[in-house]
Write a protein that holds these residues in place. Sequence first.
Motif, PDB file in Angstrom:
ATOM      1  N   LYS A  89       0.703  -1.140  -0.087  1.00 39.92           N
ATOM      2  CA  LYS A  89      -0.125   0.041  -0.053  1.00 39.92           C
ATOM      3  C   LYS A  89       0.880   1.254   0.162  1.00 39.92           C
ATOM      4  O   LYS A  89       0.753   2.342  -0.678  1.00 39.92           O
ATOM      5  CB  LYS A  89      -0.945  -0.033   1.243  1.00 39.92           C
ATOM      6  CG  LYS A  89      -1.918   0.955   1.165  1.00 39.92           C
ATOM      7  CD  LYS A  89      -3.177   0.960   2.015  1.00 39.92           C
ATOM      8  CE  LYS A  89      -4.259   0.110   1.412  1.00 39.92           C
ATOM      9  NZ  LYS A  89      -5.384   0.237   1.870  1.00 39.92           N
ATOM     10  N   TYR A 111       3.721   7.389   8.039  1.00 42.23           N
ATOM     11  CA  TYR A 111       2.936   6.971   6.918  1.00 42.23           C
ATOM     12  C   TYR A 111       2.717   5.475   6.473  1.00 42.23           C
ATOM     13  O   TYR A 111       1.556   5.048   6.452  1.00 42.23           O
ATOM     14  CB  TYR A 111       3.353   7.844   5.575  1.00 42.23           C
ATOM     15  CG  TYR A 111       2.157   7.705   4.451  1.00 42.23           C
ATOM     16  CD1 TYR A 111       1.258   8.643   4.396  1.00 42.23           C
ATOM     17  CD2 TYR A 111       2.163   6.689   3.542  1.00 42.23           C
ATOM     18  CE1 TYR A 111       0.471   8.466   3.456  1.00 42.23           C
ATOM     19  CE2 TYR A 111       1.182   6.693   2.658  1.00 42.23           C
ATOM     20  CZ  TYR A 111       0.061   7.880   2.681  1.00 42.23           C
ATOM     21  OH  TYR A 111      -0.720   7.817   1.683  1.00 42.23           O
ATOM     22  N   LEU A 114      -0.009   4.605   8.934  1.00 38.91           N
ATOM     23  CA  LEU A 114      -1.274   4.710   8.400  1.00 38.91           C
ATOM     24  C   LEU A 114      -1.632   3.655   7.430  1.00 38.91           C
ATOM     25  O   LEU A 114      -2.731   3.088   7.497  1.00 38.91           O
ATOM     26  CB  LEU A 114      -1.373   6.153   7.660  1.00 38.91           C
ATOM     27  CG  LEU A 114      -1.206   7.232   8.428  1.00 38.91           C
ATOM     28  CD1 LEU A 114      -1.345   8.512   7.314  1.00 38.91           C
ATOM     29  CD2 LEU A 114      -1.962   7.592   9.425  1.00 38.91           C
ATOM     30  N   ALA A 117      -2.354   0.706   9.479  1.00 36.90           N
ATOM     31  CA  ALA A 117      -4.021   0.648   9.980  1.00 36.90           C
ATOM     32  C   ALA A 117      -4.826   0.600   9.000  1.00 36.90           C
ATOM     33  O   ALA A 117      -6.081  -0.117   9.061  1.00 36.90           O
ATOM     34  CB  ALA A 117      -4.066   2.197  10.720  1.00 36.90           C
ATOM     35  N   SER A 118      -4.453   1.074   7.672  1.00 35.59           N
ATOM     36  CA  SER A 118      -5.683   0.818   6.612  1.00 35.59           C
ATOM     37  C   SER A 118      -5.803  -0.577   6.072  1.00 35.59           C
ATOM     38  O   SER A 118      -6.774  -1.055   5.752  1.00 35.59           O
ATOM     39  CB  SER A 118      -5.601   1.901   5.500  1.00 35.59           C
ATOM     40  OG  SER A 118      -4.393   1.454   4.857  1.00 35.59           O
ATOM     41  N   ILE A 121      -8.026  -2.347   8.338  1.00 28.64           N
ATOM     42  CA  ILE A 121      -9.467  -1.910   7.890  1.00 28.64           C
ATOM     43  C   ILE A 121      -9.832  -2.639   6.793  1.00 28.64           C
ATOM     44  O   ILE A 121     -11.052  -2.985   6.616  1.00 28.64           O
ATOM     45  CB  ILE A 121      -9.514  -0.260   7.836  1.00 28.64           C
ATOM     46  CG1 ILE A 121      -9.230   0.412   9.119  1.00 28.64           C
ATOM     47  CG2 ILE A 121     -10.958  -0.016   7.239  1.00 28.64           C
ATOM     48  CD1 ILE A 121      -9.967   0.119  10.425  1.00 28.64           C
ATOM     49  N   ASP A 122      -9.083  -2.713   5.548  1.00 28.30           N
ATOM     50  CA  ASP A 122      -9.393  -3.293   4.505  1.00 28.30           C
ATOM     51  C   ASP A 122      -9.901  -4.709   4.640  1.00 28.30           C
ATOM     52  O   ASP A 122     -10.727  -5.169   3.929  1.00 28.30           O
ATOM     53  CB  ASP A 122      -8.284  -3.490   3.428  1.00 28.30           C
ATOM     54  CG  ASP A 122      -8.080  -1.903   2.904  1.00 28.30           C
ATOM     55  OD1 ASP A 122      -8.770  -1.298   2.814  1.00 28.30           O
ATOM     56  OD2 ASP A 122      -6.664  -1.770   2.277  1.00 28.30           O
ATOM     57  N   ARG A 125     -13.358  -4.771   6.101  1.00 29.24           N
ATOM     58  CA  ARG A 125     -14.120  -4.405   5.039  1.00 29.24           C
ATOM     59  C   ARG A 125     -14.735  -5.516   4.119  1.00 29.24           C
ATOM     60  O   ARG A 125     -15.748  -5.753   3.906  1.00 29.24           O
ATOM     61  CB  ARG A 125     -13.777  -3.261   4.301  1.00 29.24           C
ATOM     62  CG  ARG A 125     -14.035  -2.091   4.728  1.00 29.24           C
ATOM     63  CD  ARG A 125     -13.807  -1.006   3.796  1.00 29.24           C
ATOM     64  NE  ARG A 125     -13.798   0.493   4.401  1.00 29.24           N
ATOM     65  CZ  ARG A 125     -13.510   1.749   3.673  1.00 29.24           C
ATOM     66  NH1 ARG A 125     -13.230   1.578   2.709  1.00 29.24           N
ATOM     67  NH2 ARG A 125     -13.550   2.676   4.440  1.00 29.24           N
ATOM     68  N   GLN A 158     -14.331  -1.594  -5.554  1.00 28.36           N
ATOM     69  CA  GLN A 158     -14.363  -0.388  -4.902  1.00 28.36           C
ATOM     70  C   GLN A 158     -15.022   0.510  -6.184  1.00 28.36           C
ATOM     71  O   GLN A 158     -16.013   1.504  -6.068  1.00 28.36           O
ATOM     72  CB  GLN A 158     -13.354   0.354  -4.140  1.00 28.36           C
ATOM     73  CG  GLN A 158     -13.414   0.029  -2.586  1.00 28.36           C
ATOM     74  CD  GLN A 158     -12.254   0.594  -1.901  1.00 28.36           C
ATOM     75  OE1 GLN A 158     -11.381   1.229  -2.495  1.00 28.36           O
ATOM     76  NE2 GLN A 158     -12.078   0.560  -0.500  1.00 28.36           N
TER      77      GLN A 158
ATOM     78  N   PRO B  60     -15.288   6.223   1.455  1.00 30.43           N
ATOM     79  CA  PRO B  60     -13.630   6.333   0.959  1.00 30.43           C
ATOM     80  C   PRO B  60     -12.715   5.173   1.048  1.00 30.43           C
ATOM     81  O   PRO B  60     -12.938   4.336   2.055  1.00 30.43           O
ATOM     82  CB  PRO B  60     -13.314   7.652   1.713  1.00 30.43           C
ATOM     83  CG  PRO B  60     -14.071   7.542   2.781  1.00 30.43           C
ATOM     84  CD  PRO B  60     -15.444   6.826   2.384  1.00 30.43           C
ATOM     85  N   PRO B  61     -11.643   4.974   0.578  1.00 29.45           N
ATOM     86  CA  PRO B  61     -10.683   3.921   0.937  1.00 29.45           C
ATOM     87  C   PRO B  61     -10.067   4.251   2.391  1.00 29.45           C
ATOM     88  O   PRO B  61     -10.137   5.399   2.600  1.00 29.45           O
ATOM     89  CB  PRO B  61      -9.675   4.092  -0.174  1.00 29.45           C
ATOM     90  CG  PRO B  61     -10.114   4.824  -1.355  1.00 29.45           C
ATOM     91  CD  PRO B  61     -11.244   5.581  -0.746  1.00 29.45           C
ATOM     92  N   ALA B  62      -9.750   3.092   2.832  1.00 32.86           N
ATOM     93  CA  ALA B  62      -9.447   3.118   4.310  1.00 32.86           C
ATOM     94  C   ALA B  62      -8.038   4.072   4.362  1.00 32.86           C
ATOM     95  O   ALA B  62      -7.922   4.684   5.472  1.00 32.86           O
ATOM     96  CB  ALA B  62      -8.987   1.468   4.786  1.00 32.86           C
ATOM     97  N   LEU B  63      -7.170   3.962   3.394  1.00 33.32           N
ATOM     98  CA  LEU B  63      -5.854   4.825   3.581  1.00 33.32           C
ATOM     99  C   LEU B  63      -6.578   6.221   3.330  1.00 33.32           C
ATOM    100  O   LEU B  63      -5.795   7.329   4.509  1.00 33.32           O
ATOM    101  CB  LEU B  63      -5.352   4.597   2.430  1.00 33.32           C
ATOM    102  CG  LEU B  63      -3.838   5.165   2.625  1.00 33.32           C
ATOM    103  CD1 LEU B  63      -3.211   4.889   3.913  1.00 33.32           C
ATOM    104  CD2 LEU B  63      -2.931   4.905   1.365  1.00 33.32           C
ATOM    105  N   LEU B  65      -9.448   7.444   4.701  1.00 40.03           N
ATOM    106  CA  LEU B  65      -9.675   8.058   6.088  1.00 40.03           C
ATOM    107  C   LEU B  65      -8.613   7.899   7.189  1.00 40.03           C
ATOM    108  O   LEU B  65      -8.445   8.801   8.269  1.00 40.03           O
ATOM    109  CB  LEU B  65     -10.481   6.668   6.736  1.00 40.03           C
ATOM    110  CG  LEU B  65     -11.947   6.526   6.126  1.00 40.03           C
ATOM    111  CD1 LEU B  65     -12.634   5.322   6.965  1.00 40.03           C
ATOM    112  CD2 LEU B  65     -12.885   7.842   6.711  1.00 40.03           C
ATOM    113  N   ALA B  66      -7.485   7.097   6.962  1.00 37.86           N
ATOM    114  CA  ALA B  66      -6.346   7.289   7.872  1.00 37.86           C
ATOM    115  C   ALA B  66      -5.469   8.521   7.521  1.00 37.86           C
ATOM    116  O   ALA B  66      -5.130   8.983   8.602  1.00 37.86           O
ATOM    117  CB  ALA B  66      -5.343   5.951   7.648  1.00 37.86           C
ATOM    118  N   GLU B  67      -5.585   8.836   6.211  1.00 40.16           N
ATOM    119  CA  GLU B  67      -4.801  10.270   5.953  1.00 40.16           C
ATOM    120  C   GLU B  67      -5.593  11.400   6.709  1.00 40.16           C
ATOM    121  O   GLU B  67      -4.995  12.431   7.201  1.00 40.16           O
ATOM    122  CB  GLU B  67      -4.664  10.592   4.796  1.00 40.16           C
ATOM    123  CG  GLU B  67      -3.687   9.449   3.950  1.00 40.16           C
ATOM    124  CD  GLU B  67      -3.260   9.991   2.509  1.00 40.16           C
ATOM    125  OE1 GLU B  67      -3.867  10.984   1.949  1.00 40.16           O
ATOM    126  OE2 GLU B  67      -2.508   9.185   1.802  1.00 40.16           O
TER     127      GLU B  67
END
Lengths: 232, 239
Positions: A89, A111, A114, A117-118, A121-122, A125, A158, B60-63, B65-67
């Motif tokens: 990512k 970053y 971040l 973390a994402s 979450i992905d 989801r 998405q 929105p994409p998770a990234l 949201l993180a940003e």
Amino acid sequence: MSNTSSQLNLAGLSHRCAEETELFFRRAPYDPQFCYELFRLALVQRNQQAYAYLYTRYQPLVAGWIERHPSFITSGEETTYFTNRAFEKMWQAIKPEKFARFHDLKALLGYLKLCTASVIIDHARSHQHSLVDEEYSELTLEGYADSRGDLEGQTVRQGQQAQLWQLVSQRLTDERERTVVYASFVMAMKPAEVQQHYEHLFPDVKTVYRTKQAALDRLRRDSNMAQLYGEW
Amino acid sequence: MNCKHTSQFEDFELLLALNGDTDPITRTHVAQCPVCTARATHLKALEQRATALLFRADCPPALDLAEYQAGLAASDYSRVLQSHLANCSHCRAELVQIEAILAQPDPYLQPAEPLAGLKQQLARLTARLTGGGAGVPAPVGLRGQDDAPLIYNAGDTDLILSIHSDAAHTGYRTLTGLVLGLPDSDTATQISLLQQGAETSRTTLDSSGNFMLEHLLPGSYSLLLENTACTITILDLTI
């Protein structure tokens, strides 16, 4: 006299990055320029070897973030799965032109956190989507990418969903229809929840049902929608 | 056999009945009439399919949201996200999760700069394992102890550590400690446990010199005690 980052080859940079990281963890003065330069080579010059060195250097750090996340234990995935996704990512998100926003090593590692973390979450989801898909008896959704498993599949899905929602919302006539379709299908709310949440639009549950079916009838009669997405 | 009631029921009424949101007479009819049941079931399946196609379609994409959470999103896009968050409970829940992971203590990111200046003047000691047991008081509140206490020494300071199973959480362990002879300090002593360089747990030494770190996964750690007077490190602590 010590070398600066610009004087070293990749292996040398990696070695100095490792040394400075050790100093950092001993709470001794350290120089972050070598690790920062590795990031620059990996993300600006898209240097695969630099990327591999970074992965080796920071994989334990990312693994620590993942393993301390409360959702990790119940995720059913190995740490390596999330670690790889996090690095992927970051690689995809920081294009050369974006790198200038990161002025130091701390910003880059922030970053990376971040991204970590994402990806968690992905994964959650993706699990949510699979639960919704399972409710629908035909698991294969025509024209849709399988979002389970890889970052690319999720991104494609998405995009497809956003495109479909745009098409659908263009065909809804007023605020009530838009609200009921959004709440019912995009948010997966039950009719009673929709009525409670949007009481000003729906005085009773019957109105929720009636408005929703009227909207779906219009989508069913739309030949473009039927051609692209089958029966509504 | 055709249902004589079919013409009386619109699609939404069949779904009302199928979901139990209508009067008992209609509900009973739809449950017993094969034509109405089949029609209602088909409509329900179409609704489920619509949900599968559209679920979270505008999230929105998770990234992103993180940003947004980290203050890195552009201001105009932040407003778009704020507007979305106002309506989307799914994304609001995810934002809480992101906040939790970003709030984890992290020695790589906090502090930003290496310790320098005044802190370099402080005592930096690496504690040595000197033995166990005899004559040394055990940490208070110790229950279900698995191993004999480990005794470390760093300068004038002794550290007595005990590791035992976490009775409430299978597979996890608890570290309790007693610190004696610590130099006077203006601030409370922070105890951090680090694994592969990253902080995994943190607590504050109490006024009696005791501390406890719970919910620890077995593994190799470093323990760091830090206040304004000294920093003591125990390397390779196996828990």
